[in-house]
Design a protein around this motif. Structure first.
Motif, PDB file in Angstrom:
ATOM      1  N   VAL A   2      54.044  37.098  27.241  1.00 46.45           N
ATOM      2  CA  VAL A   2      54.880  37.324  28.416  1.00 46.45           C
ATOM      3  C   VAL A   2      53.970  37.347  29.636  1.00 46.45           C
ATOM      4  O   VAL A   2      52.990  38.091  29.672  1.00 46.45           O
ATOM      5  N   GLU A   3      54.273  36.540  30.626  1.00 40.82           N
ATOM      6  CA  GLU A   3      53.428  36.447  31.824  1.00 40.82           C
ATOM      7  C   GLU A   3      54.283  36.703  33.065  1.00 40.82           C
ATOM      8  O   GLU A   3      55.297  36.049  33.275  1.00 40.82           O
ATOM      9  N   LYS A   4      53.791  37.656  33.859  1.00 39.91           N
ATOM     10  CA  LYS A   4      54.548  38.066  35.049  1.00 39.91           C
ATOM     11  C   LYS A   4      54.392  37.093  36.218  1.00 39.91           C
ATOM     12  O   LYS A   4      55.340  36.821  36.949  1.00 39.91           O
ATOM     13  N   SER A  11      42.158  36.968  37.295  1.00 39.90           N
ATOM     14  CA  SER A  11      40.723  36.692  37.141  1.00 39.90           C
ATOM     15  C   SER A  11      40.434  35.669  36.042  1.00 39.90           C
ATOM     16  O   SER A  11      39.439  34.951  36.124  1.00 39.90           O
ATOM     17  N   SER A  12      41.301  35.533  35.038  1.00 40.41           N
ATOM     18  CA  SER A  12      41.034  34.532  34.001  1.00 40.41           C
ATOM     19  C   SER A  12      41.133  33.109  34.535  1.00 40.41           C
ATOM     20  O   SER A  12      40.692  32.162  33.877  1.00 40.41           O
ATOM     21  N   GLY A  13      41.691  32.939  35.727  1.00 36.01           N
ATOM     22  CA  GLY A  13      41.697  31.619  36.354  1.00 36.01           C
ATOM     23  C   GLY A  13      40.703  31.501  37.494  1.00 36.01           C
ATOM     24  O   GLY A  13      40.377  30.397  37.923  1.00 36.01           O
ATOM     25  N   HIS A 295      37.573  44.372  30.117  1.00 32.22           N
ATOM     26  CA  HIS A 295      36.339  43.624  29.863  1.00 32.22           C
ATOM     27  C   HIS A 295      35.428  43.516  31.072  1.00 32.22           C
ATOM     28  O   HIS A 295      34.369  42.873  30.997  1.00 32.22           O
ATOM     29  N   SER A 296      35.857  44.072  32.192  1.00 30.40           N
ATOM     30  CA  SER A 296      35.037  44.078  33.413  1.00 30.40           C
ATOM     31  C   SER A 296      34.532  42.678  33.768  1.00 30.40           C
ATOM     32  O   SER A 296      35.301  41.728  33.785  1.00 30.40           O
ATOM     33  N   CYS A 297      33.203  42.551  33.988  1.00 28.08           N
ATOM     34  CA  CYS A 297      32.689  41.258  34.484  1.00 28.08           C
ATOM     35  C   CYS A 297      32.340  40.277  33.362  1.00 28.08           C
ATOM     36  O   CYS A 297      31.752  39.227  33.611  1.00 28.08           O
TER      37      CYS A 297
HETATM   38  C1  LIG Z   1      34.991  37.160  40.917  1.00 26.25           C
HETATM   39  C2  LIG Z   1      34.937  37.311  39.405  1.00 26.25           C
HETATM   40  C3  LIG Z   1      34.011  36.562  38.681  1.00 26.25           C
HETATM   41  C4  LIG Z   1      33.936  36.701  37.288  1.00 26.25           C
HETATM   42  N1  LIG Z   1      33.033  35.961  36.608  1.00 26.25           N
HETATM   43  C5  LIG Z   1      32.944  36.076  35.260  1.00 26.25           C
HETATM   44  C6  LIG Z   1      31.998  35.312  34.537  1.00 26.25           C
HETATM   45  O1  LIG Z   1      31.260  34.524  35.119  1.00 26.25           O
HETATM   46  N2  LIG Z   1      31.916  35.479  33.181  1.00 26.25           N
HETATM   47  C7  LIG Z   1      32.741  36.360  32.509  1.00 26.25           C
HETATM   48  O2  LIG Z   1      32.616  36.474  31.288  1.00 26.25           O
HETATM   49  N3  LIG Z   1      33.673  37.096  33.178  1.00 26.25           N
HETATM   50  C8  LIG Z   1      33.782  36.986  34.530  1.00 26.25           C
HETATM   51  N4  LIG Z   1      34.693  37.742  35.220  1.00 26.25           N
HETATM   52  C9  LIG Z   1      35.522  38.714  34.475  1.00 26.25           C
HETATM   53  C10 LIG Z   1      36.762  38.065  33.856  1.00 26.25           C
HETATM   54  O3  LIG Z   1      37.363  37.208  34.787  1.00 26.25           O
HETATM   55  C11 LIG Z   1      37.771  39.130  33.408  1.00 26.25           C
HETATM   56  O4  LIG Z   1      37.143  40.124  32.630  1.00 26.25           O
HETATM   57  C12 LIG Z   1      38.887  38.503  32.562  1.00 26.25           C
HETATM   58  O5  LIG Z   1      39.363  37.317  33.156  1.00 26.25           O
HETATM   59  C13 LIG Z   1      40.039  39.482  32.374  1.00 26.25           C
HETATM   60  O6  LIG Z   1      41.037  38.835  31.636  1.00 26.25           O
HETATM   61  P1  LIG Z   1      42.400  39.568  31.306  1.00 26.25           P
HETATM   62  O7  LIG Z   1      43.236  38.593  30.548  1.00 26.25           O
HETATM   63  O8  LIG Z   1      42.127  40.901  30.708  1.00 26.25           O
HETATM   64  O9  LIG Z   1      43.078  39.867  32.743  1.00 26.25           O
HETATM   65  P2  LIG Z   1      43.680  38.870  33.838  1.00 26.25           P
HETATM   66  O10 LIG Z   1      42.994  37.566  33.853  1.00 26.25           O
HETATM   67  O11 LIG Z   1      43.726  39.677  35.102  1.00 26.25           O
HETATM   68  O12 LIG Z   1      45.148  38.585  33.333  1.00 26.25           O
HETATM   69  C14 LIG Z   1      46.131  39.601  33.336  1.00 26.25           C
HETATM   70  C15 LIG Z   1      47.483  38.893  33.311  1.00 26.25           C
HETATM   71  O13 LIG Z   1      48.497  39.865  33.065  1.00 26.25           O
HETATM   72  C16 LIG Z   1      49.609  39.502  33.846  1.00 26.25           C
HETATM   73  N5  LIG Z   1      50.458  40.703  34.010  1.00 26.25           N
HETATM   74  C17 LIG Z   1      50.180  41.815  34.726  1.00 26.25           C
HETATM   75  N6  LIG Z   1      51.167  42.699  34.630  1.00 26.25           N
HETATM   76  C18 LIG Z   1      52.097  42.154  33.810  1.00 26.25           C
HETATM   77  C19 LIG Z   1      53.361  42.595  33.312  1.00 26.25           C
HETATM   78  N7  LIG Z   1      53.866  43.806  33.607  1.00 26.25           N
HETATM   79  N8  LIG Z   1      54.065  41.761  32.512  1.00 26.25           N
HETATM   80  C20 LIG Z   1      53.571  40.525  32.170  1.00 26.25           C
HETATM   81  N9  LIG Z   1      52.367  40.070  32.613  1.00 26.25           N
HETATM   82  C21 LIG Z   1      51.647  40.877  33.411  1.00 26.25           C
HETATM   83  C22 LIG Z   1      49.018  38.986  35.134  1.00 26.25           C
HETATM   84  O14 LIG Z   1      49.943  38.175  35.849  1.00 26.25           O
HETATM   85  C23 LIG Z   1      47.811  38.205  34.624  1.00 26.25           C
HETATM   86  O15 LIG Z   1      48.126  36.849  34.381  1.00 26.25           O
HETATM   87  C24 LIG Z   1      34.799  37.622  36.607  1.00 26.25           C
HETATM   88  C25 LIG Z   1      35.734  38.353  37.343  1.00 26.25           C
HETATM   89  C26 LIG Z   1      35.806  38.217  38.727  1.00 26.25           C
HETATM   90  C27 LIG Z   1      36.834  39.042  39.476  1.00 26.25           C
END
Ligand SMILES: Cc1cc2nc3c(=O)[nH]c(=O)nc-3n(C[C@H](O)[C@H](O)[C@H](O)COP(=O)(O)OP(=O)(O)OC[C@H]3O[C@@H](n4cnc5c(N)ncnc54)[C@H](O)[C@@H]3O)c2cc1C
Length: 339
Positions: A2-4, A11-13, A295-297
Protein backbone atom coordinates in the motif's frame (compact mmCIF):
# COMPACT_ATOMS: atom_id res chain seq x y z
CA UNK A 1 1.77 -3.16 -0.95
CA UNK A 2 0.00 0.00 0.00
CA UNK A 3 1.54 3.32 -1.06
CA UNK A 4 0.22 6.68 0.07
CA UNK A 5 2.12 8.93 -2.35
CA UNK A 6 3.93 7.60 -5.41
CA UNK A 7 6.28 4.63 -5.62
CA UNK A 8 9.82 5.88 -4.77
CA UNK A 9 8.46 9.37 -4.00
CA UNK A 10 10.51 9.66 -0.80
CA UNK A 11 14.10 8.83 0.12
CA UNK A 12 14.06 5.48 -1.72
CA UNK A 13 13.74 7.50 -4.92
CA UNK A 14 15.90 10.48 -3.97
CA UNK A 15 18.84 8.90 -2.10
CA UNK A 16 22.40 8.77 -3.35
CA UNK A 17 22.53 5.00 -3.80
CA UNK A 18 26.09 4.65 -2.50
CA UNK A 19 26.92 1.11 -1.30
CA UNK A 20 29.80 0.01 0.92
CA UNK A 21 30.80 -3.52 1.91
CA UNK A 22 32.46 -2.84 5.27
CA UNK A 23 31.72 0.74 6.38
CA UNK A 24 29.21 -0.58 8.95
CA UNK A 25 31.55 -3.21 10.39
CA UNK A 26 32.04 -1.28 13.64
CA UNK A 27 28.30 -1.49 14.44
CA UNK A 28 25.65 -4.22 14.70
CA UNK A 29 24.64 -3.38 11.12
CA UNK A 30 27.87 -4.92 9.75
CA UNK A 31 26.57 -8.42 8.83
CA UNK A 32 23.34 -6.97 7.33
CA UNK A 33 25.41 -4.57 5.20
CA UNK A 34 27.88 -7.22 4.05
CA UNK A 35 25.09 -9.58 2.95
CA UNK A 36 23.24 -6.70 1.28
CA UNK A 37 26.36 -5.62 -0.58
CA UNK A 38 26.74 -9.05 -2.17
CA UNK A 39 22.98 -9.31 -2.87
CA UNK A 40 23.12 -5.97 -4.74
CA UNK A 41 25.73 -7.47 -7.04
CA UNK A 42 23.52 -10.53 -7.68
CA UNK A 43 20.39 -8.39 -8.14
CA UNK A 44 22.11 -6.28 -10.78
CA UNK A 45 22.01 -9.46 -12.90
CA UNK A 46 18.89 -11.25 -11.67
CA UNK A 47 16.36 -8.38 -11.56
CA UNK A 48 16.61 -8.07 -15.33
CA UNK A 49 16.36 -4.28 -15.18
CA UNK A 50 18.78 -1.37 -15.36
CA UNK A 51 19.29 -0.36 -11.72
CA UNK A 52 22.33 1.82 -12.35
CA UNK A 53 24.55 -0.65 -10.48
CA UNK A 54 28.29 -0.37 -10.89
CA UNK A 55 31.35 -0.81 -8.73
CA UNK A 56 33.08 2.50 -8.00
CA UNK A 57 36.24 3.90 -6.51
CA UNK A 58 35.62 6.24 -3.59
CA UNK A 59 37.69 9.28 -2.63
CA UNK A 60 37.77 11.93 0.06
CA UNK A 61 38.43 15.31 -1.57
CA UNK A 62 39.17 18.73 -0.07
CA UNK A 63 38.28 21.83 -2.10
CA UNK A 64 38.16 25.56 -1.39
CA UNK A 65 36.88 28.77 -2.95
CA UNK A 66 40.31 30.26 -2.22
CA UNK A 67 43.00 29.48 -4.80
CA UNK A 68 45.65 27.23 -3.29
CA UNK A 69 49.28 28.00 -4.02
CA UNK A 70 50.11 24.43 -4.74
CA UNK A 71 47.76 22.15 -6.63
CA UNK A 72 47.82 18.67 -5.13
CA UNK A 73 48.82 15.82 -7.37
CA UNK A 74 45.69 14.05 -8.60
CA UNK A 75 45.10 10.36 -8.94
CA UNK A 76 44.37 8.92 -12.37
CA UNK A 77 40.85 9.55 -13.61
CA UNK A 78 40.28 12.55 -11.34
CA UNK A 79 41.27 15.20 -13.86
CA UNK A 80 37.67 16.50 -13.89
CA UNK A 81 38.26 17.80 -10.36
CA UNK A 82 39.65 21.13 -11.57
CA UNK A 83 38.66 23.38 -8.64
CA UNK A 84 41.09 24.48 -5.95
CA UNK A 85 41.63 20.92 -4.85
CA UNK A 86 43.58 20.07 -1.69
CA UNK A 87 44.10 16.59 -0.33
CA UNK A 88 42.67 13.67 -2.29
CA UNK A 89 42.59 10.28 -0.55
CA UNK A 90 41.21 6.95 -1.70
CA UNK A 91 38.80 5.71 1.00
CA UNK A 92 38.03 2.14 0.02
CA UNK A 93 39.76 -0.94 -1.30
CA UNK A 94 38.94 -2.10 -4.80
CA UNK A 95 35.67 -4.02 -4.99
CA UNK A 96 34.29 -2.70 -1.69
CA UNK A 97 32.17 0.26 -2.87
CA UNK A 98 29.48 0.45 -5.53
CA UNK A 99 26.37 2.42 -6.43
CA UNK A 100 22.82 1.97 -7.67
CA UNK A 101 20.18 4.39 -8.94
CA UNK A 102 17.72 4.22 -6.00
CA UNK A 103 14.57 5.09 -7.97
CA UNK A 104 15.36 2.55 -10.69
CA UNK A 105 16.15 -0.10 -8.05
CA UNK A 106 12.93 0.57 -6.12
CA UNK A 107 10.87 0.32 -9.32
CA UNK A 108 12.70 -2.87 -10.30
CA UNK A 109 11.89 -4.39 -6.87
CA UNK A 110 8.25 -3.39 -7.30
CA UNK A 111 7.99 -4.81 -10.82
CA UNK A 112 9.61 -8.05 -9.70
CA UNK A 113 7.08 -8.33 -6.86
CA UNK A 114 4.15 -7.52 -9.18
CA UNK A 115 5.35 -10.21 -11.59
CA UNK A 116 5.27 -12.69 -8.69
CA UNK A 117 1.67 -11.90 -7.79
CA UNK A 118 1.89 -8.86 -5.50
CA UNK A 119 -0.67 -6.07 -5.85
CA UNK A 120 -0.05 -2.36 -5.47
CA UNK A 121 -2.83 -0.41 -3.78
CA UNK A 122 -2.75 3.39 -3.84
CA UNK A 123 -3.99 4.71 -0.51
CA UNK A 124 -3.07 5.79 2.99
CA UNK A 125 -2.84 3.17 5.71
CA UNK A 126 -4.77 4.54 8.69
CA UNK A 127 -4.57 1.65 11.12
CA UNK A 128 -4.23 -2.07 11.69
CA UNK A 129 -7.34 -4.27 11.96
CA UNK A 130 -6.99 -6.71 14.86
CA UNK A 131 -8.92 -9.80 15.96
CA UNK A 132 -11.56 -9.34 18.72
CA UNK A 133 -9.03 -10.30 21.42
CA UNK A 134 -6.53 -7.79 19.97
CA UNK A 135 -3.82 -10.42 19.66
CA UNK A 136 -3.78 -11.09 15.91
CA UNK A 137 -3.57 -9.02 12.74
CA UNK A 138 -6.57 -9.32 10.41
CA UNK A 139 -5.73 -6.57 7.96
CA UNK A 140 -4.94 -2.92 7.45
CA UNK A 141 -7.34 -0.03 7.25
CA UNK A 142 -6.82 1.89 4.03
CA UNK A 143 -8.85 5.01 3.34
CA UNK A 144 -11.75 3.81 5.49
CA UNK A 145 -11.80 0.21 4.20
CA UNK A 146 -10.20 -2.93 5.65
CA UNK A 147 -7.78 -4.76 3.41
CA UNK A 148 -7.56 -8.34 4.77
CA UNK A 149 -4.03 -9.60 5.59
CA UNK A 150 -2.54 -12.39 7.68
CA UNK A 151 0.75 -10.49 8.03
CA UNK A 152 1.40 -6.75 7.97
CA UNK A 153 4.86 -5.17 7.66
CA UNK A 154 5.10 -1.53 8.75
CA UNK A 155 7.69 -0.11 6.34
CA UNK A 156 6.73 3.55 6.02
CA UNK A 157 10.20 5.06 6.33
CA UNK A 158 10.12 8.25 8.45
CA UNK A 159 6.31 7.91 8.63
CA UNK A 160 6.67 4.57 10.47
CA UNK A 161 6.28 6.60 13.67
CA UNK A 162 2.61 7.10 12.67
CA UNK A 163 2.14 3.44 13.64
CA UNK A 164 2.56 4.38 17.31
CA UNK A 165 -1.00 5.70 17.01
CA UNK A 166 -2.11 2.15 16.22
CA UNK A 167 0.35 0.30 18.44
CA UNK A 168 1.46 2.49 21.37
CA UNK A 169 4.91 1.47 22.59
CA UNK A 170 6.33 0.93 19.11
CA UNK A 171 9.62 2.81 18.78
CA UNK A 172 9.29 6.38 17.58
CA UNK A 173 10.75 6.29 14.10
CA UNK A 174 11.24 9.86 12.93
CA UNK A 175 12.99 11.61 10.06
CA UNK A 176 15.90 13.90 9.33
CA UNK A 177 15.61 16.11 6.28
CA UNK A 178 18.45 16.15 3.73
CA UNK A 179 18.78 17.81 0.34
CA UNK A 180 20.11 16.83 -3.06
CA UNK A 181 20.51 18.14 -6.58
CA UNK A 182 21.09 16.40 -9.89
CA UNK A 183 23.39 18.16 -12.32
CA UNK A 184 23.98 17.32 -15.99
CA UNK A 185 27.69 18.29 -16.22
CA UNK A 186 28.88 20.52 -19.06
CA UNK A 187 31.29 17.77 -20.14
CA UNK A 188 31.77 14.09 -19.22
CA UNK A 189 33.11 13.43 -15.72
CA UNK A 190 34.73 10.41 -14.05
CA UNK A 191 32.84 7.58 -12.35
CA UNK A 192 34.30 7.95 -8.86
CA UNK A 193 32.20 8.71 -5.75
CA UNK A 194 33.44 11.61 -3.65
CA UNK A 195 33.09 12.54 0.01
CA UNK A 196 34.11 16.19 -0.08
CA UNK A 197 35.13 18.81 2.47
CA UNK A 198 34.56 22.20 0.89
CA UNK A 199 35.31 25.70 2.21
CA UNK A 200 32.94 28.11 0.47
CA UNK A 201 33.49 31.75 -0.55
CA UNK A 202 31.91 32.85 2.76
CA UNK A 203 34.27 30.57 4.71
CA UNK A 204 31.60 27.98 5.57
CA UNK A 205 32.63 24.34 5.72
CA UNK A 206 30.40 21.91 3.81
CA UNK A 207 30.57 18.15 3.39
CA UNK A 208 28.69 17.28 0.20
CA UNK A 209 28.64 13.76 -1.21
CA UNK A 210 29.10 13.68 -4.99
CA UNK A 211 28.05 10.62 -6.98
CA UNK A 212 28.46 10.60 -10.78
CA UNK A 213 25.93 8.18 -12.29
CA UNK A 214 26.09 5.89 -15.33
CA UNK A 215 23.34 8.00 -16.99
CA UNK A 216 25.77 10.94 -17.16
CA UNK A 217 24.21 12.99 -14.35
CA UNK A 218 25.93 13.85 -11.06
CA UNK A 219 24.05 13.57 -7.75
CA UNK A 220 25.18 15.97 -4.99
CA UNK A 221 23.68 15.71 -1.48
CA UNK A 222 24.05 17.20 1.99
CA UNK A 223 22.49 20.15 3.87
CA UNK A 224 20.49 18.29 6.50
CA UNK A 225 18.18 20.03 8.97
CA UNK A 226 15.65 19.23 11.71
CA UNK A 227 12.41 20.15 9.89
CA UNK A 228 9.33 18.17 10.91
CA UNK A 229 8.26 15.30 8.63
CA UNK A 230 5.14 16.55 6.77
CA UNK A 231 2.07 14.32 6.73
CA UNK A 232 1.96 14.20 2.91
CA UNK A 233 5.09 12.61 1.36
CA UNK A 234 4.40 14.49 -1.89
CA UNK A 235 4.54 17.88 -0.16
CA UNK A 236 8.26 17.75 0.78
CA UNK A 237 10.01 20.73 -0.76
CA UNK A 238 13.70 21.68 -0.71
CA UNK A 239 15.03 24.85 0.99
CA UNK A 240 16.23 27.38 -1.58
CA UNK A 241 19.40 28.17 0.37
CA UNK A 242 20.26 24.44 0.55
CA UNK A 243 19.98 24.19 -3.24
CA UNK A 244 22.30 27.19 -3.67
CA UNK A 245 24.78 25.73 -1.18
CA UNK A 246 24.91 22.32 -2.93
CA UNK A 247 25.31 24.01 -6.31
CA UNK A 248 28.18 26.14 -5.01
CA UNK A 249 29.89 23.23 -3.26
CA UNK A 250 29.73 21.03 -6.36
CA UNK A 251 30.96 23.88 -8.53
CA UNK A 252 34.00 24.39 -6.29
CA UNK A 253 35.03 20.80 -6.94
CA UNK A 254 34.62 20.85 -10.72
CA UNK A 255 33.83 23.46 -13.37
CA UNK A 256 31.88 20.71 -15.18
CA UNK A 257 29.40 20.95 -12.28
CA UNK A 258 29.55 24.76 -11.99
CA UNK A 259 28.73 25.09 -15.70
CA UNK A 260 26.35 22.11 -15.85
CA UNK A 261 22.54 22.12 -16.07
CA UNK A 262 20.45 21.60 -12.96
CA UNK A 263 18.08 18.66 -13.58
CA UNK A 264 16.52 18.20 -10.13
CA UNK A 265 16.32 19.98 -6.79
CA UNK A 266 14.86 17.84 -4.04
CA UNK A 267 14.66 16.91 -0.36
CA UNK A 268 13.69 13.81 1.58
CA UNK A 269 13.89 12.36 5.10
CA UNK A 270 16.24 9.72 6.50
CA UNK A 271 14.20 7.33 8.69
CA UNK A 272 15.71 7.52 12.19
CA UNK A 273 15.20 5.20 15.19
CA UNK A 274 15.72 6.12 18.86
CA UNK A 275 19.03 4.20 19.12
CA UNK A 276 20.25 4.69 15.56
CA UNK A 277 19.83 1.03 14.58
CA UNK A 278 17.20 -0.30 12.17
CA UNK A 279 14.05 -1.77 13.71
CA UNK A 280 13.41 -5.13 12.03
CA UNK A 281 11.22 -7.97 13.23
CA UNK A 282 8.00 -9.01 14.95
CA UNK A 283 5.91 -6.46 16.80
CA UNK A 284 5.69 -8.05 20.26
CA UNK A 285 2.24 -9.12 21.40
CA UNK A 286 0.50 -9.02 18.01
CA UNK A 287 0.68 -12.13 15.85
CA UNK A 288 1.22 -11.23 12.20
CA UNK A 289 2.52 -7.68 12.82
CA UNK A 290 6.05 -6.81 11.70
CA UNK A 291 8.13 -3.66 11.28
CA UNK A 292 11.08 -2.98 8.95
CA UNK A 293 12.24 0.61 9.21
CA UNK A 294 14.76 3.07 10.65
CA UNK A 295 17.66 2.39 8.25
CA UNK A 296 18.88 5.99 8.48
CA UNK A 297 21.55 6.79 5.86
CA UNK A 298 22.05 3.17 4.74
CA UNK A 299 18.56 2.10 3.67
CA UNK A 300 19.43 1.57 0.01
CA UNK A 301 22.47 -0.51 0.91
CA UNK A 302 20.59 -2.59 3.50
CA UNK A 303 17.36 -3.09 1.55
CA UNK A 304 18.17 -6.50 -0.02
CA UNK A 305 19.19 -8.33 3.18
CA UNK A 306 16.36 -6.64 5.08
CA UNK A 307 13.84 -7.90 2.52
CA UNK A 308 15.31 -11.40 2.43
CA UNK A 309 15.53 -11.76 6.22
CA UNK A 310 12.04 -10.33 6.79
CA UNK A 311 10.61 -12.71 4.15
CA UNK A 312 12.26 -15.66 5.91
CA UNK A 313 10.93 -14.48 9.28
CA UNK A 314 7.38 -14.17 7.96
CA UNK A 315 7.26 -17.30 5.78
CA UNK A 316 9.55 -19.70 7.66
CA UNK A 317 9.26 -18.31 11.19
CA UNK A 318 12.92 -17.25 11.54
CA UNK A 319 15.47 -15.19 9.62
CA UNK A 320 18.23 -17.52 8.41
CA UNK A 321 20.38 -15.46 6.03
CA UNK A 322 21.41 -12.98 8.75
CA UNK A 323 20.57 -12.51 12.42
CA UNK A 324 18.01 -9.81 13.15
CA UNK A 325 18.56 -10.07 16.93
CA UNK A 326 20.23 -6.63 17.22
CA UNK A 327 17.29 -5.01 15.43
CA UNK A 328 14.47 -6.66 17.41
CA UNK A 329 11.63 -4.16 18.05
CA UNK A 330 11.31 -5.76 21.52
CA UNK A 331 14.53 -4.01 22.61
CA UNK A 332 12.44 -0.91 23.23
CA UNK A 333 9.96 -0.68 26.07
CA UNK A 334 7.05 -3.13 26.43
CA UNK A 335 4.28 -2.74 23.88
CA UNK A 336 0.67 -2.18 24.80
CA UNK A 337 -2.12 -2.73 22.28
CA UNK A 338 -5.15 -0.41 22.15
CA UNK A 339 -8.34 -1.82 20.69
C1 LIG B 1 19.73 12.72 0.86
C2 LIG B 1 19.77 11.24 1.17
C3 LIG B 1 20.78 10.45 0.62
C4 LIG B 1 20.84 9.08 0.91
N1 LIG B 1 21.83 8.35 0.36
C5 LIG B 1 21.91 7.02 0.63
C6 LIG B 1 22.94 6.23 0.06
O1 LIG B 1 23.76 6.74 -0.69
N2 LIG B 1 23.00 4.90 0.38
C7 LIG B 1 22.08 4.32 1.22
O2 LIG B 1 22.20 3.12 1.48
N3 LIG B 1 21.07 5.04 1.77
C8 LIG B 1 20.97 6.37 1.51
N4 LIG B 1 19.97 7.13 2.07
C9 LIG B 1 19.04 6.47 3.01
C10 LIG B 1 17.88 5.77 2.29
O3 LIG B 1 17.39 6.60 1.28
C11 LIG B 1 16.76 5.42 3.27
O4 LIG B 1 17.26 4.76 4.41
C12 LIG B 1 15.73 4.50 2.61
O5 LIG B 1 15.39 4.96 1.32
C13 LIG B 1 14.47 4.39 3.46
O6 LIG B 1 13.56 3.58 2.78
P1 LIG B 1 12.12 3.30 3.38
O7 LIG B 1 11.40 2.44 2.40
O8 LIG B 1 12.23 2.85 4.79
O9 LIG B 1 11.40 4.75 3.44
P2 LIG B 1 10.92 5.73 2.27
O10 LIG B 1 11.76 5.62 1.06
O11 LIG B 1 10.77 7.07 2.93
O12 LIG B 1 9.50 5.17 1.87
C14 LIG B 1 8.40 5.27 2.76
C15 LIG B 1 7.14 5.15 1.90
O13 LIG B 1 6.02 4.99 2.77
C16 LIG B 1 4.96 5.71 2.20
N5 LIG B 1 3.97 5.99 3.26
C17 LIG B 1 4.11 6.82 4.32
N6 LIG B 1 3.03 6.80 5.09
C18 LIG B 1 2.17 5.91 4.52
C19 LIG B 1 0.87 5.44 4.86
N7 LIG B 1 0.22 5.86 5.97
N8 LIG B 1 0.27 4.55 4.04
C20 LIG B 1 0.91 4.09 2.92
N9 LIG B 1 2.16 4.50 2.56
C21 LIG B 1 2.77 5.39 3.36
C22 LIG B 1 5.60 6.95 1.62
O14 LIG B 1 4.78 7.56 0.63
C23 LIG B 1 6.89 6.38 1.04
O15 LIG B 1 6.74 5.99 -0.31
C24 LIG B 1 19.88 8.49 1.79
C25 LIG B 1 18.86 9.28 2.33
C26 LIG B 1 18.80 10.65 2.04
C27 LIG B 1 17.68 11.46 2.65
Amino acid sequence: MVEKGEVACASSGKAGGFLALDWNDSTAVGPLARLSYSLHKDLAQSLGADTGYREVRTFSVAASAKPSRRKAARNDGLGWLDGNIGQVREMAEEGTTAQVHPEKLTRAFLNSALNRGATLVRGAVQGIALSADGKRVEGVRVDGKTLPAKSVVIAMGPWSGDATRWIPGLPRIGGQKAHSILVRPSRPVGADCLFAQVVTSSGERKEPEVYPRPDGTVYVCGESDDSAVPDDPLSISPRADAMTALREAGGLISSALAEGTLEAQQACFLPTSPDGLPVLGRVPGIEGAYIASGHSCWGILNAPATGKAMAELIVDGAAKCVSLAAFDPARFKAHRVVH
